[in-house]
Design a protein around this motif. Structure first.
Motif, PDB file in Angstrom:
ATOM      1  N   GLN A  88       3.976   3.995  14.230  1.00 22.21           N
ATOM      2  CA  GLN A  88       3.043   3.256  15.077  1.00 22.21           C
ATOM      3  C   GLN A  88       3.749   2.418  16.129  1.00 22.21           C
ATOM      4  OE1 GLN A  88       1.913  -0.075  15.289  1.00 22.21           O
ATOM      5  NE2 GLN A  88       2.909  -1.130  13.585  1.00 22.21           N
ATOM      6  N   SER A  89       4.966   1.948  15.880  1.00 20.28           N
ATOM      7  CA  SER A  89       5.660   1.144  16.890  1.00 20.28           C
ATOM      8  C   SER A  89       6.152   2.005  18.050  1.00 20.28           C
ATOM      9  CB  SER A  89       6.829   0.379  16.264  1.00 20.28           C
ATOM     10  OG  SER A  89       7.780   1.282  15.729  1.00 20.28           O
ATOM     11  N   LYS A  90       6.558   3.233  17.735  1.00 18.75           N
ATOM     12  CA  LYS A  90       7.041   4.140  18.781  1.00 18.75           C
ATOM     13  C   LYS A  90       5.927   5.012  19.362  1.00 18.75           C
ATOM     14  CE  LYS A  90      11.741   4.482  16.923  1.00 18.75           C
ATOM     15  NZ  LYS A  90      12.781   5.406  16.387  1.00 18.75           N
ATOM     16  N   GLY A  91       4.831   5.126  18.637  1.00 19.02           N
ATOM     17  CA  GLY A  91       3.725   5.954  19.114  1.00 19.02           C
ATOM     18  C   GLY A  91       4.020   7.435  19.028  1.00 19.02           C
ATOM     19  N   GLU A  92       4.866   7.816  18.047  1.00 22.96           N
ATOM     20  CA  GLU A  92       5.291   9.214  17.932  1.00 22.96           C
ATOM     21  C   GLU A  92       4.901   9.798  16.580  1.00 22.96           C
ATOM     22  OE1 GLU A  92       9.477   8.998  18.358  1.00 22.96           O
ATOM     23  OE2 GLU A  92       9.440   8.577  20.524  1.00 22.96           O
ATOM     24  N   THR A  93       4.560  11.093  16.588  1.00 24.73           N
ATOM     25  CA  THR A  93       4.340  11.809  15.333  1.00 24.73           C
ATOM     26  C   THR A  93       5.689  12.135  14.717  1.00 24.73           C
ATOM     27  OG1 THR A  93       2.263  12.779  16.105  1.00 24.73           O
ATOM     28  CG2 THR A  93       3.376  13.880  14.274  1.00 24.73           C
ATOM     29  N   VAL A  94       5.908  11.730  13.482  1.00 28.99           N
ATOM     30  CA  VAL A  94       7.198  11.981  12.818  1.00 28.99           C
ATOM     31  C   VAL A  94       7.096  13.127  11.814  1.00 28.99           C
ATOM     32  CG1 VAL A  94       8.011   9.624  13.121  1.00 28.99           C
ATOM     33  CG2 VAL A  94       6.723  10.199  11.072  1.00 28.99           C
ATOM     34  N   ARG A  95       5.859  13.429  11.392  1.00 26.50           N
ATOM     35  CA  ARG A  95       5.715  14.484  10.406  1.00 26.50           C
ATOM     36  C   ARG A  95       4.287  15.004  10.433  1.00 26.50           C
ATOM     37  NH1 ARG A  95       7.873  11.640   6.990  1.00 26.50           N
ATOM     38  NH2 ARG A  95       9.964  12.166   7.706  1.00 26.50           N
ATOM     39  N   GLN A  96       4.140  16.323  10.219  1.00 27.35           N
ATOM     40  CA  GLN A  96       2.814  16.924  10.144  1.00 27.35           C
ATOM     41  C   GLN A  96       2.684  17.622   8.805  1.00 27.35           C
ATOM     42  OE1 GLN A  96       1.148  18.342  13.757  1.00 27.35           O
ATOM     43  NE2 GLN A  96       0.132  20.093  12.793  1.00 27.35           N
ATOM     44  N   LEU A  97       1.641  17.278   8.055  1.00 23.62           N
ATOM     45  CA  LEU A  97       1.438  17.822   6.719  1.00 23.62           C
ATOM     46  C   LEU A  97       0.472  18.993   6.778  1.00 23.62           C
ATOM     47  CD1 LEU A  97       1.033  14.443   4.769  1.00 23.62           C
ATOM     48  CD2 LEU A  97       3.131  15.611   5.470  1.00 23.62           C
ATOM     49  N   GLU A  98       0.941  20.142   6.297  1.00 23.55           N
ATOM     50  CA  GLU A  98       0.140  21.366   6.339  1.00 23.55           C
ATOM     51  C   GLU A  98      -0.168  21.826   4.923  1.00 23.55           C
ATOM     52  OE1 GLU A  98      -1.002  22.311   9.069  1.00 23.55           O
ATOM     53  OE2 GLU A  98       0.366  21.615  10.639  1.00 23.55           O
ATOM     54  N   GLY A  99      -1.101  22.743   4.837  1.00 26.58           N
ATOM     55  CA  GLY A  99      -1.413  23.343   3.543  1.00 26.58           C
ATOM     56  C   GLY A  99      -2.876  23.256   3.178  1.00 26.58           C
ATOM     57  N   MET A 100      -3.628  22.422   3.863  1.00 25.29           N
ATOM     58  CA  MET A 100      -5.067  22.368   3.604  1.00 25.29           C
ATOM     59  C   MET A 100      -5.759  23.531   4.308  1.00 25.29           C
ATOM     60  SD  MET A 100      -6.284  18.369   3.769  1.00 25.29           S
ATOM     61  CE  MET A 100      -6.063  18.269   5.546  1.00 25.29           C
ATOM     62  N   ASN A 101      -6.810  24.026   3.698  1.00 29.19           N
ATOM     63  CA  ASN A 101      -7.634  25.051   4.331  1.00 29.19           C
ATOM     64  C   ASN A 101      -8.990  24.483   4.749  1.00 29.19           C
ATOM     65  OD1 ASN A 101      -5.764  27.205   4.086  1.00 29.19           O
ATOM     66  ND2 ASN A 101      -6.256  27.313   1.888  1.00 29.19           N
ATOM     67  N   GLY A 102      -9.046  23.179   4.857  1.00 26.79           N
ATOM     68  CA  GLY A 102     -10.255  22.505   5.287  1.00 26.79           C
ATOM     69  C   GLY A 102      -9.920  21.152   5.881  1.00 26.79           C
ATOM     70  N   GLY A 103     -10.941  20.440   6.319  1.00 24.44           N
ATOM     71  CA  GLY A 103     -10.725  19.115   6.881  1.00 24.44           C
ATOM     72  C   GLY A 103     -10.810  18.040   5.811  1.00 24.44           C
ATOM     73  N   THR A 104     -10.526  16.800   6.227  1.00 30.22           N
ATOM     74  CA  THR A 104     -10.522  15.711   5.258  1.00 30.22           C
ATOM     75  C   THR A 104     -11.388  14.538   5.707  1.00 30.22           C
ATOM     76  OG1 THR A 104      -9.133  14.225   3.956  1.00 30.22           O
ATOM     77  CG2 THR A 104      -8.459  14.584   6.233  1.00 30.22           C
ATOM     78  N   SER A 105     -12.042  13.911   4.745  1.00 29.83           N
ATOM     79  CA  SER A 105     -12.802  12.691   5.001  1.00 29.83           C
ATOM     80  C   SER A 105     -12.090  11.465   4.452  1.00 29.83           C
ATOM     81  CB  SER A 105     -14.196  12.792   4.367  1.00 29.83           C
ATOM     82  OG  SER A 105     -14.092  13.104   2.983  1.00 29.83           O
ATOM     83  N   SER A 106     -11.030  11.678   3.638  1.00 28.68           N
ATOM     84  CA  SER A 106     -10.341  10.550   3.021  1.00 28.68           C
ATOM     85  C   SER A 106      -8.903  10.915   2.706  1.00 28.68           C
ATOM     86  CB  SER A 106     -11.064  10.133   1.734  1.00 28.68           C
ATOM     87  OG  SER A 106     -10.435   9.036   1.123  1.00 28.68           O
ATOM     88  N   LEU A 107      -7.999   9.996   2.989  1.00 29.52           N
ATOM     89  CA  LEU A 107      -6.583  10.182   2.675  1.00 29.52           C
ATOM     90  C   LEU A 107      -5.964   8.826   2.402  1.00 29.52           C
ATOM     91  CD1 LEU A 107      -4.739   9.200   5.359  1.00 29.52           C
ATOM     92  CD2 LEU A 107      -5.743  11.275   6.294  1.00 29.52           C
ATOM     93  N   SER A 108      -4.781   8.824   1.771  1.00 29.38           N
ATOM     94  CA  SER A 108      -4.148   7.546   1.463  1.00 29.38           C
ATOM     95  C   SER A 108      -2.676   7.725   1.145  1.00 29.38           C
ATOM     96  CB  SER A 108      -4.841   6.884   0.263  1.00 29.38           C
ATOM     97  OG  SER A 108      -4.233   5.660  -0.059  1.00 29.38           O
TER      98      SER A 108
END
Length: 666
Positions: free
Chosen positions: A456-476
């Protein structure tokens, strides 16, 4: 009448509860309810009286919030011996100048709030006093029917203009400092005539005109000086050309069936609109280009006596008989916030040129100086989505993040309410976000199949998590930050290693899940599915541990208490529940909302619980008794997000992006 009704209602509550064993506690609840209702009716002084009577031993977050709200977040200058009338800043903002009922022009140091000079000579109340643009000269008007021009440095009267006015009057100074507009009234042939006139600084009358059959009590030049306007007690706002003196507009409240005398007017900073405060309680804003009504400001319960634009033109401020200061979004005509502090009517609002502060004067004999951004936390719509579902606070309370415009993540300074940055996130609106324990990273997700971890301080994506075959309404993030878990519309619960981004496990579910949270020990994750079940899984194996049936619908939020002992559950059956984490049993059912409960938040001290609902309210509950202590009804849309600050002094509430409010108990 309002005070009497509140008093009788509170008395009924107290008498009814007096039969109960815990009558002192019930008395406390009644006092809080009466204070809260008083504030909803803009009766801040009455709210203070109810708070004073609330038993001390029960005073919690809600009492301190209400006390802070009624006192107002401003610096009050106690004035003795007179009531301050229209009050303004000097051009450089270093001084505050005020007319007075005593007949003096009073000048205060804007920083220290101490009196530095009085200009004496008027023999009646001074209705208004202003500095010329160069700050060297003061112009005042009075009940004694004169305009007086003063040398500020020496305090000497330079010039006295005898007008034909008779009492109530107002002045304004042309932006070039060479002309004065004056409005008042006088008797003619047994009737009242409004009068308006222009004068040069040498006291020469340039133009005079009778207008209408009621007093003119407010006059203003447009910001560029090309126009001047008046507000009259005959419900009319006439506008003239400064150059030709021709009447070019005439706005009114003639379609309103109640008394609509106008006590104040204001040109917008760009000169494109004019606003009028009316005793009918509903100010209006007209376009000077089309002549049409742009908006009506609906919310005040009593007459409105003062109105002013912020220097950037984004907000309108109104005050009146209810002693409440309303802030409105200019383009929307909607209430952004209400500020309290005055104990009697507000009859003057004026901004410093740079917008850093503004000053109000009231019938309570006080002048109050406010920060220019008071009540404007999180109001910048350039950083806000119209619909905010992702809403999270960093563990240290420094940053509040939420769904930004379009596909962005918006990060705000949580204490000042000012935007920090917008970060490109996912290809569509965000559904949820989670800060890691350090506050350095934010995980975001939506109906797409990827989750991103953003620095958040740099405003950059550092990692992308793959493997879901659907969308999400909640994460933590887990409490340690080692894991990230997400529910997926493919009827699955997914767990990743947050550092490597590697998927650890995916657990298949019998029905679609909606919400999740990690247990306090990082050894389990709880998942709410759309069959009303709460399911417990081990971490990292996602082995099924147990399940609990709660209702026949969905549960939209799971939240762990700060001591790790309880889980808060927000339900579609209008009930919020508290689950004992160790036993897995429901220990409290919080009943009172009339529609879905969207969020639940524990106060850090564990004594209070906040819930947000589709019934457009926030409820504050006693965690021990399960009783509603207070209802916050400041919203026009469902309340989706709640966050207590780590010290428990602030509660952040989000109503679908329409309102983002900060409740302060400090």
């Amino acid at each position: 009448m309002i005070r009497l009704v509140l008093f009788l209602l509170a008395g009924v509550f107290v008498n009814a509860f007096a039969q109960e064993p815990d009558k002192e506690y019930q008395s406390y609840l009644a006092h809080i309810a009466a204070a809260n209702n008083s504030l909803r009716l803009d009766e801040a002084p009455l709210a203070q009286k109810w708070l004073e009577g609330a038993p001390e031993k029960f005073r919690g977050w809600e009492w301190y919030y209400l006390k802070n709200r009624t006192e107002g977040n401003s610096q009050s200058v106690a004035i003795k011996g007179y009531v301050p009338l229209k009050t303004n800043f000097s051009p450089d903002g270093s001084m505050i100048i005020s007319g007075s009922t005593k007949g003096d022009v009073v000048i205060l140091n804007a920083e220290s709030k101490t009196e530095i000079k009085r200009l004496k000579g008027h023999t009646g109340a001074v209705y208004n006093a202003k500095f010329t643009p160069d700050g060297n000269t003061v112009v005042s008007c009075s009940r004694d029917t004169t305009i007086r021009i003063w040398d500020f440095a020496s305090g000497k009267e330079l010039r006295r203009i005898y007008t034909s006015g008779h009492g109530l009057a107002d002045i304004d100074i042309h932006p070039d400092g060479k002309m004065i507009v004056f409005g008042s009234w006088y008797f003619k042939q047994g009737g009242v005539r409004g009068i308006i006139s222009l004068w040069d600084m040498e006291g020469k009358n340039l133009w005079s005109n009778e207008f209408d059959v009621k007093p003119i009590v407010s006059v203003k030049f447009s910001p560029d000086g090309s126009k001047f306007a008046a507000g009259t007690w005959n419900w009319v706002v006439p506008v003239w050309s400064t150059q030709t003196r021709d009447l070019i507009h005439k706005f009114d409240f003639n379609d309103v069936p109640v008394y609509s005398a106008i006590d104040d007017i204001a040109f917008s900073p760009d000169g494109g609109a004019i606003a009028a405060a009316s005793k009918n309680g509903t100010p209006r804003v007209w376009s000077l280009e089309t002549g049409k009504i742009l908006c009506e400001l609906r919310g005040h319960r009593k007459g409105v006596f003062s109105i002013a634009y912020s220097p950037d033109g984004k907000f309108l401020y109104t005050g009146g008989a209810d002693a409440a200061l309303y802030i409105w979004e200019t383009n929307q005509g909607t209430v952004v916030n209400k500020l309290f502090g005055h104990k009697d009517k507000i009859h003057s609002i004026s901004f410093k040129r740079d917008g850093s502060s503004f000053v109000t004067a009231g019938g309570d004999t006080s002048v109050r100086v406010w920060s220019g951004d008071a009540g404007l936390e999180f109001s910048n719509r350039e950083y806000r989505s119209k619909y905010i579902y992702a809403f999270g606070l960093s563990k240290d309370g420094r940053y509040l993040a939420m769904s930004g415009t379009d596909t962005t993540l918006a990060v705000w300074d949580a204490l000042s309410g000012k935007p920090v940055k917008q970060i490109s996130a996912l290809a569509d609106l965000l559904n949820d976000l989670s800060f890691d324990p350090t506050g350095k990273y934010i995980a975001v997700g939506n109906w797409g199949k990827s989750i991103k971890i953003i620095n958040q301080s740099k405003g950059e994506t550092v990692r992308q998590l793959e493997g879901m075959n659907g969308g999400t309404s909640s994460l933590s993030f887990s409490n340690s930050g080692k894991y990230i878990s997400s529910v997926s519309t493919e009827k699955a619960l997914v767990l990743w290693d947050s550092e490597s981004g590697e998927m650890i496990k995916k657990a298949t579910l019998p029905v679609r899940p909606y919400a999740l949270c990690f247990g306090p020990d990082d050894k389990s994750v709880l998942c709410a599915t759309n069959d009303g079940m709460i399911r417990f899984f081990s971490v990292p194996g996602l082995d099924s541990l147990s399940s609990l049936s709660l209702n026949n619908g969905s549960n939209y939020k799971l939240r762990v208490s700060h001591d790790g002992k309880f889980i808060g559950i927000a339900g579609s059956d209008n009930i919020a529940r508290v689950l004992d984490y160790k036993s897995g049993k429901i220990v409290k059912e919080l009943r009172g909302h009339t529609q879905y409960v969207w969020d639940v938040a524990f106060h850090p001290n564990g004594r209070r619980i906040a819930t947000g609902s589709a019934d457009n309210t926030v409820r504050i509950w006693d965690a021990e008794s399960g009783e509603t202590i207070m209802v916050l009804s400041d919203f026009t849309n469902p309340v989706h997000g709640l966050q207590f600050s780590p010290d428990g002094k602030l509660l952040y509430a989000n109503s679908s992006g329409s309102e983002i409010l900060v409740y302060r108990s400090e």
